[in-house]
Design an enzyme around this catalytic site. Structure first.
Site, PDB file in Angstrom:
ATOM      1  N   HIS A 276      70.395  28.721 -17.821  1.00 58.13           N
ATOM      2  CA  HIS A 276      70.851  27.188 -18.295  1.00 58.13           C
ATOM      3  C   HIS A 276      70.933  26.253 -17.428  1.00 58.13           C
ATOM      4  CE1 HIS A 276      74.567  28.124 -16.356  1.00 58.13           C
ATOM      5  NE2 HIS A 276      75.044  29.178 -17.042  1.00 58.13           N
TER       6      HIS A 276
ATOM      7  N   HIS B  56      71.914  27.316 -13.536  1.00 60.62           N
ATOM      8  CA  HIS B  56      71.108  28.173 -12.907  1.00 60.62           C
ATOM      9  C   HIS B  56      69.881  27.268 -12.639  1.00 60.62           C
ATOM     10  CE1 HIS B  56      72.503  30.946 -16.016  1.00 60.62           C
ATOM     11  NE2 HIS B  56      73.314  31.325 -14.815  1.00 60.62           N
TER      12      HIS B  56
ATOM     13  N   CYS C   2      90.071  39.985 -12.695  1.00 67.97           N
ATOM     14  CA  CYS C   2      89.535  39.028 -13.563  1.00 67.97           C
ATOM     15  C   CYS C   2      88.251  39.819 -14.088  1.00 67.97           C
ATOM     16  CB  CYS C   2      89.271  37.591 -13.171  1.00 67.97           C
ATOM     17  SG  CYS C   2      88.247  36.784 -14.347  1.00 67.97           S
TER      18      CYS C   2
ATOM     19  N   CYS D 233      85.154  37.370 -13.185  1.00 71.33           N
ATOM     20  CA  CYS D 233      84.694  37.287 -11.740  1.00 71.33           C
ATOM     21  C   CYS D 233      84.340  38.594 -11.179  1.00 71.33           C
ATOM     22  CB  CYS D 233      85.796  36.720 -11.096  1.00 71.33           C
ATOM     23  SG  CYS D 233      85.882  34.880 -11.840  1.00 71.33           S
TER      24      CYS D 233
ATOM     25  N   CYS E 184      92.739  33.058 -14.723  1.00 69.36           N
ATOM     26  CA  CYS E 184      91.608  32.736 -13.582  1.00 69.36           C
ATOM     27  C   CYS E 184      91.226  31.423 -13.956  1.00 69.36           C
ATOM     28  CB  CYS E 184      90.438  33.509 -14.150  1.00 69.36           C
ATOM     29  SG  CYS E 184      88.944  33.245 -13.434  1.00 69.36           S
TER      30      CYS E 184
ATOM     31  N   HIS F 278      87.543  31.011 -15.555  1.00 66.21           N
ATOM     32  CA  HIS F 278      87.088  31.735 -16.984  1.00 66.21           C
ATOM     33  C   HIS F 278      88.368  31.521 -18.060  1.00 66.21           C
ATOM     34  CE1 HIS F 278      84.312  34.131 -14.682  1.00 66.21           C
ATOM     35  NE2 HIS F 278      83.596  34.042 -15.736  1.00 66.21           N
TER      36      HIS F 278
ATOM     37  N   LYS G 187      83.344  22.169 -18.392  1.00 61.72           N
ATOM     38  CA  LYS G 187      82.624  22.731 -17.546  1.00 61.72           C
ATOM     39  C   LYS G 187      81.472  23.309 -17.986  1.00 61.72           C
ATOM     40  CE  LYS G 187      83.548  26.469 -15.039  1.00 61.72           C
ATOM     41  NZ  LYS G 187      84.186  27.366 -14.355  1.00 61.72           N
TER      42      LYS G 187
ATOM     43  N   LYS H 270      78.015  29.499 -18.919  1.00 62.41           N
ATOM     44  CA  LYS H 270      77.987  30.574 -20.089  1.00 62.41           C
ATOM     45  C   LYS H 270      79.487  30.801 -20.706  1.00 62.41           C
ATOM     46  CE  LYS H 270      78.458  32.940 -16.120  1.00 62.41           C
ATOM     47  NZ  LYS H 270      78.086  32.811 -14.585  1.00 62.41           N
TER      48      LYS H 270
HETATM   49  N1  MSP Z   1      75.759  37.275  -9.850  1.00 62.01           N
HETATM   50  C1  MSP Z   1      76.482  36.290  -9.278  1.00 62.01           C
HETATM   51  C2  MSP Z   1      76.046  35.823  -7.862  1.00 62.01           C
HETATM   52  C3  MSP Z   1      75.608  36.850  -6.933  1.00 62.01           C
HETATM   53  S1  MSP Z   1      74.753  36.535  -5.499  1.00 62.01           S
HETATM   54  C4  MSP Z   1      74.606  37.561  -4.615  1.00 62.01           C
HETATM   55  C5  MSP Z   1      76.852  34.854  -9.936  1.00 62.01           C
HETATM   56  N2  MSP Z   1      75.831  34.751 -11.092  1.00 62.01           N
HETATM   57  S2  MSP Z   1      75.843  33.625 -12.040  1.00 62.01           S
HETATM   58  O1  MSP Z   1      74.669  33.820 -13.020  1.00 62.01           O
HETATM   59  O2  MSP Z   1      77.110  33.443 -12.632  1.00 62.01           O
HETATM   60  O3  MSP Z   1      75.572  32.375 -11.228  1.00 62.01           O
HETATM   61  C6  MSP Z   1      76.289  31.585 -10.429  1.00 62.01           C
HETATM   62  C7  MSP Z   1      75.501  30.511 -10.069  1.00 62.01           C
HETATM   63  O4  MSP Z   1      74.768  29.754 -10.955  1.00 62.01           O
HETATM   64  C8  MSP Z   1      76.268  29.223  -9.196  1.00 62.01           C
HETATM   65  O5  MSP Z   1      76.795  29.397  -7.977  1.00 62.01           O
HETATM   66  C9  MSP Z   1      75.388  28.061  -9.515  1.00 62.01           C
HETATM   67  O6  MSP Z   1      74.261  28.495  -8.388  1.00 62.01           O
HETATM   68  C10 MSP Z   1      74.739  28.275 -10.699  1.00 62.01           C
HETATM   69  N3  MSP Z   1      75.673  27.860 -11.866  1.00 62.01           N
HETATM   70  C11 MSP Z   1      75.987  28.330 -12.938  1.00 62.01           C
HETATM   71  N4  MSP Z   1      76.681  27.327 -13.569  1.00 62.01           N
HETATM   72  C12 MSP Z   1      76.951  26.201 -12.977  1.00 62.01           C
HETATM   73  C13 MSP Z   1      76.996  24.696 -13.299  1.00 62.01           C
HETATM   74  N5  MSP Z   1      77.739  24.701 -14.419  1.00 62.01           N
HETATM   75  N6  MSP Z   1      76.850  23.854 -12.307  1.00 62.01           N
HETATM   76  C14 MSP Z   1      76.236  23.985 -11.414  1.00 62.01           C
HETATM   77  N7  MSP Z   1      75.661  25.265 -10.973  1.00 62.01           N
HETATM   78  C15 MSP Z   1      76.122  26.513 -11.909  1.00 62.01           C
HETATM   79  O7  MSP Z   1      77.669  34.149  -9.782  1.00 62.01           O
END
Ligand code: MSP
Length: 517
Positions: A19, A22, A127, A130, A144, A147, A296, A299
């Site tokens: 999304h 990412h 959580c 997390c 949390c 979440h 925010k 997902k």
């Molecule tokens: N799997 C863990 C990370 C492990 S790293 C060894 C994780 N995954 S996640 O799929 O939740 O990805 C989190 C990351 O996705 C955030 O740190 C950021 O890079 C990106 N983002 C997800 N949602 C976001 C926003 N709404 N805004 C900006 N970036 C965010 O955490």
């Protein structure tokens, strides 16, 4: 030999499809990777997926799948999305890859042997989203903060990493490396967390509760806590691909993450590295969150923007431009359709796109698309144009280094604006009415075509497809940033044939549904 540069994105959980959030981190890392390649560095860009743990097991179960089959599908989707979007990653790692699993077990054993892992009992508020325990002071109204759910109380026997032992060393490291965590606000946040005593980290989960993980090498009744597994990817992936040369890249390791995963990256990870006898990474670069309207964008809360759909509707570079121009690195930003359409139409359709098509149209209308000679020395009217591109290049390089991507784009667009101003000031379309000025019109258009070539060179790390399309229209190479900038009035041969103009960024008309740009 070229100087190495290493950068990573987080490994995304496979419980959600790619999304906006990412896409932002990945596009940003891609821009940085392209920038450093263009500057002549030997770049290694790692991305991938995080596939073990409670959350993934639960997501697979909810869909009636086995975790592995489920992870294969979603990981494949991340990979193919980045491929379609032209993300120039060098290696895609999955935490289920054999070499990674072996690496995690080796590190676990090593840290266990040094006495930094012990067995004990612990109860705490956990959580599930997390996948970590929360201290009361970290919760918001008992929930949390990410979440917005209440953590559950979990008490069980587990293995613990003596993280507390490394607290002082970590604080010292942060003090000695003031730019380890950037921007400074996040560094301060970490230092303030480190003012409280650091607790040891629970790094196992009993198999009675969770099977989907990497088995501990010293106790087969347990699997590894997902963060102790996933963070190690940054070294396992590098060593897997680069072998003996890995340390040279590691010295320049730059992690890109959002603020949601600051604590694991700023506290768990460096202390894990210390315990496993690796140097700490060079930089942790932390950006803010994209919000959609009030809530925010992520997902957990719904409200999703998909990269492939954005690419289909507006072209990948339209999407990239907005992401990189709208967010000031480190701060939150809002994603709204209004803001997207306004920037796209103003900066891309009317700005760069219109300039390219005006210059090429005049070249074709007056000179059948052939470059004309510049015979008089370039003068007072051209000087501001040259200065603008010179300044844009210097400052763009500096701004990317300090992670101010939006400012870098602003500076490049100032130079693009200088080309528009030059057209207004010289008014070649008026001059054309006087035959004796045709030679001068040819010169002006030559200079403007040089401007397009300059612009393409500067935007290439940000908007790679557009830079390549401009290169194709001008029928010339777009030189990397490591080589000297093209010389005004000298880089095209006289008579060089340009292609016919085509619209780069068709204006978005909000009334009508859009086709591909
Ligand atoms: N799997 C863990 C990370 C492990 S790293 C060894 C994780 N995954 S996640 O799929 O939740 O990805 C989190 C990351 O996705 C955030 O740190 C950021 O890079 C990106 N983002 C997800 N949602 C976001 C926003 N709404 N805004 C900006 N970036 C965010 O955490």
């Amino acid at each position: 030999m070229k100087d190495p540069f290493y950068l990573t994105t987080p490994l995304y959980y496979v419980n959600a499809e790619p999304h906006l959030g990412h896409s932002y981190t990945t596009v940003l890392a891609d821009t940085v990777a392209r920038f450093h390649r263009s500057m002549g560095r030997d770049v290694f860009f790692l991305t991938g997926t995080d596939e073990h743990g409670d959350k993934i097991a639960a997501a697979a179960a909810a869909r009636g799948s086995e975790p592995r089959a489920y992870a294969d599908r979603v990981s494949g989707l991340f990979r193919s999305t980045w491929d379609t979007c032209g993300i120039s990653y060098d290696h895609f790692i999955r935490t289920t890859d054999d070499y990674h699993v072996r690496f995690v077990r080796d590190v676990m054993q090593k840290v266990y042997d040094t006495g930094d892992i012990y067995f004990g009992e612990y109860g705490g508020k956990y959580c599930l989203g997390c996948e970590r325990f929360y201290a009361d002071r970290e919760l918001l109204n008992g929930k949390c903060p990410d979440h917005e759910t209440e953590p559950v109380w979990i008490a069980e026997e587990n293995y613990f990493f003596r993280m507390s032992r490394y607290q002082e060393r970590l604080v010292r490291h942060l003090e000695e490396h003031p730019d380890l965590i950037r921007p400074e606000g996040y560094r301060n946040e970490v230092l303030s967390l480190l003012r409280e005593p650091l607790e040891d980290l629970c790094i196992s989960r009993p198999k009675s509760r969770l099977l989907w993980g990497i088995e501990l090498p010293f106790d087969d009744r347990f699997v590894t806590y997902v963060w102790f597994d996933a963070l190690l990817n940054y070294v396992s992936g590098l060593e897997h691909v680069k072998g003996d040369r890995a340390p040279a890249y590691w010295e320049h390791a730059n992690h890109f993450i959002a603020k949601d995963i600051l604590k694991p990256h700023a506290i768990f990870w460096p202390t894990m590295l210390m315990a496993a006898d690796y140097p700490v990474y060079a930089h942790l670069n932390v950006h803010g969150y994209w919000n959609m309207g009030e809530s925010k964008m992520s997902k957990s809360l719904g409200n999703v923007i998909r990269p492939l759909a954005m690419r289909e509707r507006f072209g990948m570079d339209g999407f990239r431009y907005f992401l990189l121009r709208e967010m000031a690195f480190g701060q939150d930003a809002a994603f709204t359709e209004d803001a997207f359409v306004t920037r796209f139409n103003a900066d891309l359709s009317n700005g760069l796109g219109n300039l390219v098509s005006r210059v090429l149209s005049m070249q074709h209308r007056y000179f059948e698309g052939r470059i004309q000679p510049v015979s008089t020395p370039l003068g007072a009217l051209e000087q501001p144009l040259r200065d603008a591109f010179f300044a844009a290049e210097e400052s763009m390089k500096a701004q990317v280094e300090r992670l101010a991507f939006h400012v870098a784009l602003e500076e490049i667009w100032a130079a693009i604006g200088a080309c528009d101003k030059y057209i207004v000031e010289t008014a070649p379309f008026k001059m054309w009415k006087q035959e004796e000025l045709h030679g001068r019109v040819g010169e002006i258009l030559h200079v403007l075509t040089d401007g397009l070539r300059h612009a393409a060179r500067l935007i290439a790390p940000f908007l790679p497809e557009t830079a390549a399309r401009i290169g194709a229209l001008l029928r010339c190479d777009i030189a990397p940033l490591s080589t000297p900038a093209p010389e005004w009035g000298r880089t095209f041969d006289v008579g060089h044939q340009l292609a016919a103009p085509e619209p780069l960024f068709p204006r978005i008309d909000v009334e009508k549904p859009q086709g591909k740009a």
